[in-house]
Design a protein around this motif. Structure first.
Motif, PDB file in Angstrom:
ATOM      1  N   GLU A  14       8.556  27.494 -17.576  1.00  0.00           N
ATOM      2  CA  GLU A  14      10.051  27.797 -17.793  1.00  0.00           C
ATOM      3  C   GLU A  14      10.236  29.062 -18.115  1.00  0.00           C
ATOM      4  O   GLU A  14      10.721  29.791 -17.527  1.00  0.00           O
ATOM      5  CB  GLU A  14      10.917  26.931 -18.603  1.00  0.00           C
ATOM      6  CG  GLU A  14      12.597  27.049 -18.721  1.00  0.00           C
ATOM      7  CD  GLU A  14      12.795  26.830 -17.014  1.00  0.00           C
ATOM      8  OE1 GLU A  14      14.272  27.355 -16.915  1.00  0.00           O
ATOM      9  OE2 GLU A  14      12.032  25.326 -16.300  1.00  0.00           O
ATOM     10  N   VAL A  15      10.141  29.423 -19.388  1.00  0.00           N
ATOM     11  CA  VAL A  15       9.338  30.826 -19.958  1.00  0.00           C
ATOM     12  C   VAL A  15       8.778  31.662 -19.168  1.00  0.00           C
ATOM     13  O   VAL A  15       9.259  32.794 -19.311  1.00  0.00           O
ATOM     14  CB  VAL A  15       8.936  30.443 -21.450  1.00  0.00           C
ATOM     15  CG1 VAL A  15       8.997  32.103 -22.863  1.00  0.00           C
ATOM     16  CG2 VAL A  15      10.113  29.287 -22.449  1.00  0.00           C
ATOM     17  N   VAL A  16       7.622  31.997 -19.052  1.00  0.00           N
ATOM     18  CA  VAL A  16       6.873  32.911 -18.674  1.00  0.00           C
ATOM     19  C   VAL A  16       7.608  33.580 -17.768  1.00  0.00           C
ATOM     20  O   VAL A  16       7.662  35.066 -17.392  1.00  0.00           O
ATOM     21  CB  VAL A  16       5.181  32.719 -18.308  1.00  0.00           C
ATOM     22  CG1 VAL A  16       4.932  33.704 -17.548  1.00  0.00           C
ATOM     23  CG2 VAL A  16       4.511  32.234 -19.974  1.00  0.00           C
ATOM     24  N   PRO A  17       7.911  32.987 -16.649  1.00  0.00           N
ATOM     25  CA  PRO A  17       8.827  33.662 -15.252  1.00  0.00           C
ATOM     26  C   PRO A  17      10.237  34.788 -15.965  1.00  0.00           C
ATOM     27  O   PRO A  17      10.090  35.177 -15.351  1.00  0.00           O
ATOM     28  CB  PRO A  17       8.750  32.780 -14.256  1.00  0.00           C
ATOM     29  CG  PRO A  17       7.962  31.409 -14.485  1.00  0.00           C
ATOM     30  CD  PRO A  17       7.733  31.350 -16.141  1.00  0.00           C
ATOM     31  N   LEU A  18      10.714  33.805 -16.796  1.00  0.00           N
ATOM     32  CA  LEU A  18      11.879  34.319 -16.876  1.00  0.00           C
ATOM     33  C   LEU A  18      11.593  35.928 -18.205  1.00  0.00           C
ATOM     34  O   LEU A  18      12.576  36.587 -18.126  1.00  0.00           O
ATOM     35  CB  LEU A  18      12.658  33.772 -17.718  1.00  0.00           C
ATOM     36  CG  LEU A  18      13.261  32.598 -17.179  1.00  0.00           C
ATOM     37  CD1 LEU A  18      13.939  31.542 -17.935  1.00  0.00           C
ATOM     38  CD2 LEU A  18      14.506  32.939 -16.079  1.00  0.00           C
ATOM     39  N   TYR A  19      10.193  35.849 -18.883  1.00  0.00           N
ATOM     40  CA  TYR A  19       9.388  37.001 -19.574  1.00  0.00           C
ATOM     41  C   TYR A  19       9.318  37.638 -18.647  1.00  0.00           C
ATOM     42  O   TYR A  19      10.246  38.656 -19.205  1.00  0.00           O
ATOM     43  CB  TYR A  19       8.470  36.566 -20.198  1.00  0.00           C
ATOM     44  CG  TYR A  19       8.128  37.437 -21.418  1.00  0.00           C
ATOM     45  CD1 TYR A  19       9.101  37.847 -22.145  1.00  0.00           C
ATOM     46  CD2 TYR A  19       6.946  37.941 -20.819  1.00  0.00           C
ATOM     47  CE1 TYR A  19       7.880  39.096 -22.866  1.00  0.00           C
ATOM     48  CE2 TYR A  19       6.221  39.566 -21.271  1.00  0.00           C
ATOM     49  CZ  TYR A  19       7.190  39.622 -22.254  1.00  0.00           C
ATOM     50  OH  TYR A  19       6.736  41.443 -23.308  1.00  0.00           O
ATOM     51  N   ALA A  20       8.707  37.919 -17.647  1.00  0.00           N
ATOM     52  CA  ALA A  20       8.772  38.746 -16.561  1.00  0.00           C
ATOM     53  C   ALA A  20      10.339  39.208 -15.966  1.00  0.00           C
ATOM     54  O   ALA A  20       9.902  40.531 -16.060  1.00  0.00           O
ATOM     55  CB  ALA A  20       8.342  38.667 -15.607  1.00  0.00           C
ATOM     56  N   VAL A  21      10.919  38.361 -15.843  1.00  0.00           N
ATOM     57  CA  VAL A  21      12.941  38.960 -15.457  1.00  0.00           C
ATOM     58  C   VAL A  21      13.573  39.987 -16.196  1.00  0.00           C
ATOM     59  O   VAL A  21      13.523  41.028 -16.081  1.00  0.00           O
ATOM     60  CB  VAL A  21      13.315  37.502 -14.936  1.00  0.00           C
ATOM     61  CG1 VAL A  21      14.818  38.465 -15.260  1.00  0.00           C
ATOM     62  CG2 VAL A  21      13.023  36.910 -14.201  1.00  0.00           C
TER      63      VAL A  21
END
Length: 351
Positions: A14-21
């Motif tokens: 959940e967190v890693v893709p949002l970190y990229a964003v």
């Protein structure tokens, strides 16, 4: 407990893709002014696009030192906000999983970002700062300033030598230009605006000087005067932000330099190790606040205030170091340590 590893993996996904964003969003916001400035150069000065791109790319590592930790907060808040909205936290609590179990995956992500920030600060940024400055001078159609040393002082026997500025000759390593010169010997003081240093001949030459003897009035002498001076002429080093870790350690250990330069080098050295841990502190603090505060608006506002407070302390420390009000190590580590203590305190409440 078999569900805990699956929960950790779910939180990470959940967190890693949002970190990229978040990283891309903060990068865009942080470089908007920079891109408009570069566009202005290209229009006014006919700056070649490749030179403008070179300047932009080499400026990025300086910005990344702030973006990499801040994007962690964005990712955690958005992820935990979505999970709270879908009542996933209630389902997790009903399954008997402790809230603290949801923080350690964030700690792992924070440590990974801490490592990336450390590599950026110590491996990528120093060389990029050198190339960025070179591109800047070429965009301005000017030449780089000659390295110089400020407030040089040396005692030799009964003589004292001082120069406000020692400007090394880039073509001849044993020669330098002097400005703001004072030479003091027993019973007499010589001052001059300009002069030169020839380290091969071990001499200082004053271009024209004022001579003041004890009890007498200053007398101007227009002819050059030469003094024997046996110190070694050391080329001025790069600013601390342009030095690799090994070079920075050497500069921070050089007690022969001006005390203000020594403080700046030591502070930069300690900060290279301390600043990356802000990513870990932000990850744990954002996660704990997201779990402790059921209202997402309050959680978001609390984390924003936490970031603001951290960066206020972070920006204040160099000023305190410059005037000697706080030790270099304390100033470098204080923002990250305060942030980590706050995060650990919030995490303790989730037991």
């Amino acid at each position: 407990m078999s569900g805990v590893p699956r929960l950790a993996w779910s939180i990470a996904r959940e967190v890693v893709p949002l970190y990229a964003v978040g990283f891309l969003l903060f990068l865009l916001l942080s470089t908007t002014d920079l891109m408009s400035t570069i566009a202005g150069f290209m229009l006014r000065s006919q700056t070649p696009p490749l030179l403008a791109l070179e300047f932009y790319v080499n400026y990025l590592p300086t910005i990344l030192g702030r973006i990499l930790p801040a994007a962690v907060v964005f990712a955690v808040l958005i992820a935990f906000g979505r999970m709270a909205k879908d009542s996933e936290f209630k389902a997790i609590a009903a399954a008997g999983v402790r809230p603290l179990s949801m923080l350690w995956p964030l700690g792992v992500i924070g440590l990974v970002v801490t490592g990336l920030t450390f590599v950026n600060a110590n491996v990528i940024a120093p060389d990029s700062n050198v190339r960025m400055l070179s591109a800047w001078y070429r965009m301005y159609n000017s030449v780089p300033q000659v390295p110089n040393e400020k407030r040089y002082a040396h005692r030799e026997g009964d003589s004292f030598f001082y120069a406000g500025t020692v400007q090394t000759d880039p073509k001849v390593a044993t020669k330098a230009l002097l400005q703001g010169i004072l030479v003091q010997q027993t019973g007499v003081t010589y001052t001059a605006s300009t002069g030169s240093w020839d380290a091969a001949r071990q001499t200082w030459t004053l271009d024209g000087y004022w001579e003041t003897r004890d009890g007498g009035s200053p007398t101007y002498v227009p002819q050059p005067r030469e003094f024997k001076q046996g110190d070694v002429l050391r080329p001025a080093t790069k600013p601390p932000e342009q030095l690799g870790l090994a070079q920075l350690r050497a500069k921070a250990a050089d007690t022969s330099q001006d005390v203000r330069d020594l403080r700046a080098a030591r502070f930069e050295l300690y900060r290279r190790f301390a600043d990356p841990f802000a990513a870990l502190g932000f990850a744990l603090a954002a996660g704990a606040l997201g779990l402790l505060l059921p209202n997402r608006a309050w959680a978001f506002a609390s984390v924003v205030l936490l970031i603001l407070g951290t960066y206020i302390v972070w920006s204040l420390m160099p000023q305190l170091v410059r005037v000697g009000s706080i030790s270099e190590m304390t100033a470098a580590w204080l923002p990250s340590v305060l942030l980590l203590l706050f995060a650990l305190g919030m995490s303790w409440r989730l037991r």
